[in-house]
Design a protein around this motif. Structure first.
Motif, PDB file in Angstrom:
ATOM      1  N   ASN A   1       0.039  -4.132  -8.112  1.00  0.00           N
ATOM      2  CA  ASN A   1      -1.302  -4.715  -8.243  1.00  0.00           C
ATOM      3  C   ASN A   1      -1.258  -6.175  -8.674  1.00  0.00           C
ATOM      4  O   ASN A   1      -2.037  -7.000  -8.203  1.00  0.00           O
TER       5      ASN A   1
ATOM      6  N   TRP B   1      10.766   1.838  -4.800  1.00  0.00           N
ATOM      7  CA  TRP B   1      10.145   2.543  -3.670  1.00  0.00           C
ATOM      8  C   TRP B   1      11.156   3.482  -3.000  1.00  0.00           C
ATOM      9  O   TRP B   1      10.852   4.650  -2.732  1.00  0.00           O
TER      10      TRP B   1
ATOM     11  N   ASP C   1       0.844  -1.204   0.000  1.00  0.00           N
ATOM     12  CA  ASP C   1       0.000   0.000   0.000  1.00  0.00           C
ATOM     13  C   ASP C   1       0.877   1.251   0.000  1.00  0.00           C
ATOM     14  O   ASP C   1       0.629   2.207  -0.730  1.00  0.00           O
ATOM     15  N   GLU C   2       1.900   1.199   0.841  1.00  0.00           N
ATOM     16  CA  GLU C   2       2.781   2.358   0.953  1.00  0.00           C
ATOM     17  C   GLU C   2       3.506   2.617  -0.364  1.00  0.00           C
ATOM     18  O   GLU C   2       3.644   3.756  -0.817  1.00  0.00           O
TER      19      GLU C   2
ATOM     20  N   ASN D   1      11.150   7.443  -2.815  1.00  0.00           N
ATOM     21  CA  ASN D   1      11.155   8.007  -1.469  1.00  0.00           C
ATOM     22  C   ASN D   1      12.195   9.115  -1.325  1.00  0.00           C
ATOM     23  O   ASN D   1      11.926  10.145  -0.719  1.00  0.00           O
TER      24      ASN D   1
ATOM     25  N   THR E   1       1.938   6.806  -6.658  1.00  0.00           N
ATOM     26  CA  THR E   1       0.826   7.629  -7.156  1.00  0.00           C
ATOM     27  C   THR E   1       1.168   9.119  -7.121  1.00  0.00           C
ATOM     28  O   THR E   1       0.759   9.874  -8.003  1.00  0.00           O
ATOM     29  N   THR E   2       1.946   9.531  -6.136  1.00  0.00           N
ATOM     30  CA  THR E   2       2.289  10.957  -6.051  1.00  0.00           C
ATOM     31  C   THR E   2       3.173  11.405  -7.208  1.00  0.00           C
ATOM     32  O   THR E   2       3.358  12.591  -7.422  1.00  0.00           O
TER      33      THR E   2
ATOM     34  N   CYS F   1       2.520   1.798  -3.321  1.00  0.00           N
ATOM     35  CA  CYS F   1       1.543   2.227  -4.311  1.00  0.00           C
ATOM     36  C   CYS F   1       1.190   3.703  -4.110  1.00  0.00           C
ATOM     37  O   CYS F   1       1.159   4.488  -5.066  1.00  0.00           O
ATOM     38  N   ASP F   2       0.961   4.071  -2.846  1.00  0.00           N
ATOM     39  CA  ASP F   2       0.610   5.456  -2.549  1.00  0.00           C
ATOM     40  C   ASP F   2       1.737   6.409  -2.963  1.00  0.00           C
ATOM     41  O   ASP F   2       1.496   7.464  -3.534  1.00  0.00           O
ATOM     42  N   LEU F   3       2.951   6.001  -2.648  1.00  0.00           N
ATOM     43  CA  LEU F   3       4.089   6.863  -2.989  1.00  0.00           C
ATOM     44  C   LEU F   3       4.221   7.003  -4.507  1.00  0.00           C
ATOM     45  O   LEU F   3       4.428   8.113  -5.024  1.00  0.00           O
TER      46      LEU F   3
ATOM     47  N   ARG G   1       2.916   0.765  -9.921  1.00  0.00           N
ATOM     48  CA  ARG G   1       1.576   0.438  -9.441  1.00  0.00           C
ATOM     49  C   ARG G   1       1.055  -0.846 -10.081  1.00  0.00           C
ATOM     50  O   ARG G   1       0.432  -1.680  -9.410  1.00  0.00           O
TER      51      ARG G   1
END
Lengths: 582, 582
Positions: free
Chosen positions: B487, B525, B460-461, B529, B467-468, B463-465, B483
């Protein structure tokens, strides 16, 4: 190191290549059929396991020694060389008129594979004799041919290729060795060469060096390079040995692997008394090299297959013996029962098998081309050669790492012998043209130069073959993935690889991923091809064919996806490359 | 070998990890801020480049010598050890009450990376001191702690871990070393151990062996293993040295790499005079090992980063110097100008950078966990540790191959020094738990055991990152691919990885591909980050950030697709595996 020729694979794949390349219809090959091939392979297998393999570790441990300008080969090397030459193995695929046996390449291929598995360091002279003889046949004067070829074909003398200089490696155009014309038509040679395999040794009385050099008024760069034959001892008209020819070994390299093969630095003409004869036309030296290069690349790709096989055999042997951990019933088991160990073994086995099939097909296709001069077949060989060379050697390095991994801590201990495979393999992606150079050759000279014609024919063939497996339950997923990968590649041809809008730098930056995708596709194609071929044969070996099916399914699941990933990289050619400041 | 600490990366990533893991809010870490970290790193960098790096090649060339039961370390080793210990580097992250400096792990991490790059073979004793001390702190009696810890923390004595026996490697449950209880509460130890790093040497007066063994009535298998401390010389109550404790080195291994680090076979109790003391509870020896194991895996993953960095530095240096070939204008250029060479350098650089970031985050997270005992953070560390260990070391092997490749023929010559990196790296995927064992730990203990809870949070983390970055032109493709890969992995969790219908054997056969996909995703990631973090910072180093952006874009194009390929393999778990007959 123990080695048994993978006889079943060899028989099967040799017969298949013979038939599929139509060699039964080639008049010049009458009598040279798979039955003869089997007889030759049987003898070679004995020699490989009995004489060469036991010396492989000896060569690694002792290495060659450099003493007072001479090179002393490891214990047993001299005797093995004597036997090797006397048994006629050196001239196996060289002309009968010079004492060879004139066998076609499709038979020489499995035999060479055995030598390379059994003792790669020892047998380095063999590809030199083969390639060097072909150069002399194609370019040298009648006089040179008469004086040299009989000695080389029988192994009385060896050949050395003196190309590299400290500042001229991949870029031969930069070389500086001088060749000064003399009144008698010969040349005085002067220069320093490095990385000369078997440039000096104690196995034979003479060594014929094929030296690249420049005459004083030669054009700069690669258009001013000529080829000379420069013997260690001068050769009289009757072929007898004359005076020392001022060819001095100045040292040997202390290498990561291939310890048994002397890699020499040679100084030519320190005393201005080194005489060479021109081979071919002035300034056409690199053209002669191309003959050798194709030979050498095929042989080098085969080294990848051979090391993969050797490593696989050792890994399976160990994985069956070594007990560690337990199964679901709590019983202690051999590590071959562990699924992840099996995965590593099958990665080695499936790719080695597929690459062996590819290499045998290329060899048979060369035999067919020599008979027919068929342009399509020639282009196919030209297209496949850099793929085979680069991909088989890159994978051999990965597989050698896997062998050590299967052995665990024992693999890191030199006495086990498998670390040698890793060390030996490391040079194969470098010499005879690095992987990067093969990839550039593939993309620019073999694909872009003919607007993708040869590649498109190959892709069509791969696609058609995969389609025949579309309704085979066990193979349909792989068939679908193969076609999808081929189709992705087809569209990348238009959008990127053949596009005039893509800059060469970006394309070069994805040339290796492109080659990797081609390598994997070729393996999938070869696996399908073996399966398809068996359906046309009346004699079935069910257990063997079951294994080929398993290898194919495994390859489709474990290796084929990497081709698509590599193409995804090709699609993004150049990303990040020019933005990074080193 | 030349080595310069990658100071900019280290500063940046240390500060980031400190802030992102909330270490500024941890009371126990007051004063231990990035400013202190920088000061420590500066000193360490000098020591690494000035003292340790120059000995790296010496250790490789000379190796250790075994003479009459003793081990002689390479020239300079003893003096360097003295300096290392006296400078307080051994106790850097060990408790102040025993003479250490008590620094948190997030500061020790970059410092350790420097040691590992500068001279991996030399500094092997460091992780043993660190891990061994933590075991003694956690499990040993007060008396053992008082007698041993001050000597170990200051480097007066070293620690050796004696686990492996010829028939008990990965499978410690099979070990046979005996421990016979004595009337005074001690144990008579008797057995043979192999592969003991620094099990014998000439650097210190005493060596404390932590030995796994069995008491006579212990249960079979791993539930009957106890841990003992067995000094080479007995230790009196006041800590002074007593008699020889019947601990004999019987030989050292002749290894592929790490020649400067003695790998010993030790015989305990040949004369029935070897005395050990129990550490922790009877039959709980493996539990104590888990403490060490986590420490060791983190350190081992960091070895991967360190060797990647060392190789990258050497490769860039050579690629800038070495002239070969020409550019489109026909000028001779350094090989760094060739796109394919650049590709290899950026593969090394981008993955080393991302894995460094990952390793520093894990270290900081451990510091945070020690303060907060936060279960989520603990689970995150437990999830990431096997990925970091296995993936960083596997990639270090690939990168070491690329360094040799950049050097071409020169890379295969030992004098150049880069072949050593390849040889040294080869053990890192084997010791402290092979890649296969890490992958099994990841899939079965870290993912299936908690029904994918920790993994899902991580995905989740990620994916969220990602997305930004969806609307960032340069990063949108990579954001989309990340992503998509996440998925795919999510759906594989349900269909395969967590499914009760998938048999464990098939899953085990894709555990390494699963780990590989996780490793690549973690790198993507971490790169995202770093980019995201810089946006929150007021001080920008534009050139540096431009490079991080380029590395990220490169990684997305050249490495991220391999994650999807690995998942495609996971989807086909077990294909071909059981059908093949070896």
């Amino acid at each position: 190191m123990n080695y048994q020729a993978p006889y079943k694979d060899m028989q099967w794949l040799v017969a298949q290549a013979y038939q599929q390349q139509g060699l039964n219809n080639v008049d010049a090959l009458e009598g040279f059929d798979p039955e003869l091939a089997n007889a030759v392979m049987e003898e070679a297998a004995k020699f490989a396991s009995g004489v060469l393999a036991p010396l492989n570790g000896v060569g690694d441990t002792q290495g060659c020694r450099f003493q007072n300008g001479t090179v002393i080969t490891p214990d047993g090397w001299k005797d093995a060389y004597q036997q090797f030459a006397e048994s006629g193995w050196i001239g196996l695929a060289l002309p009968e008129e010079y004492g060879g046996q004139g066998l076609p390449k499709y038979i020489a291929q499995p035999v060479n594979e055995m030598w390379l598995s059994a003792n790669l360091a020892f047998v380095m002279f063999q590809a030199l004799a083969q390639g060097g003889s072909e150069i002399l046949q194609a370019f040298a004067s009648e006089s040179i041919q008469q004086r040299y070829l009989p000695k080389i074909v029988t192994g009385e003398w060896t050949i050395a290729m003196a190309l590299t200089e400290p500042n001229a490696g991949s870029d031969l155009g930069a070389l500086n060795t001088k060749a000064i014309p003399q009144a008698d038509g010969t040349y005085k040679i002067k220069g320093q060469k490095i990385y000369i395999t078997y440039g000096e040794h104690d196995l034979t009385d003479n060594i014929a060096h094929l030296v690249l050099g420049r005459t004083p008024d030669a054009p700069a760069g690669s258009r001013g390079i000529s080829l000379f034959i420069v013997p260690k001892y001068q050769v009289a008209d009757d072929g007898s040995l004359g005076e020392f020819n001022d060819v001095r070994c100045t040292g040997i390299e202390h290498k990561l692997g291939l310890h048994g093969s002397p890699t020499c630095s040679i100084s030519y003409g320190d005393d201005d008394a080194c005489v060479g004869e021109l081979v071919g036309e002035l300034n056409q030296g690199l053209m002669a090299m191309f003959v050798l290069m194709n030979e050498a690349r095929l042989s080098c790709g085969l080294q990848g297959v051979a090391l993969g096989e050797l490593g696989f055999q050792r890994a399976v042997e160990y994985a069956k013996e070594r007990t560690q951990g337990s199964n679901e019933q709590g019983e202690r088991v051999a590590i071959i029962e562990h699924a992840d160990v099996k995965r590593m073994l099958l990665e080695m086995r499936s790719e080695t098998f597929a690459l062996r099939a590819l290499g045998y097909q290329i060899a048979a296709q060369i035999d067919a081309t020599e008979a027919s001069h068929d342009a399509l077949k020639k282009n196919r060989v030209a297209l496949l050669t850099p793929i085979f060379k680069a991909f088989a050697t890159e994978r051999a390095n990965v597989m050698a790492g896997q062998v050590v991994q299967v052995f665990g801590g024992m693999g890191f201990v030199e006495e086990t012998g498998v670390a040698q495979i890793l060390r030996d393999a490391r040079i194969t992606t470098i010499y005879e043209g690095t992987t990067g150079i093969q990839a550039r050759d593939l993309l620019f000279r073999k694909v872009r130069a003919d607007q993708g014609a040869a590649l498109t024919l190959l892709l069509d063939e791969m696609c058609d073959l995969a389609t025949t497996f579309a309704s085979d339950d066990a193979m349909s997923a792989m068939a679908k993935d193969t076609r999808q990968t081929v189709n992705t590649l087809r569209s990348l041809l238009n959008s990127h690889l053949l596009s005039e809008e893509c800059d060469p730098t970006s394309l070069n930056a994805v040339s290796v991923p492109f080659l990797e995708a081609m390598g994997i596709l070729c393996c999938a194609w070869q696996l399908f091809n073996v399966l398809a071929y068996t359906k046309t044969q009346s004699h079935h070996d069910d257990a063997y064919m079951q294994n080929v099916k398993a290898l194919t399914a495994f390859y489709g699941a474990y290796r084929l996806p990497a081709a698509m990933a590599a193409l995804k990289t090709v699609e993004q050619a150049g990303a990040g490359l020019s933005q990074y400041e080193f």
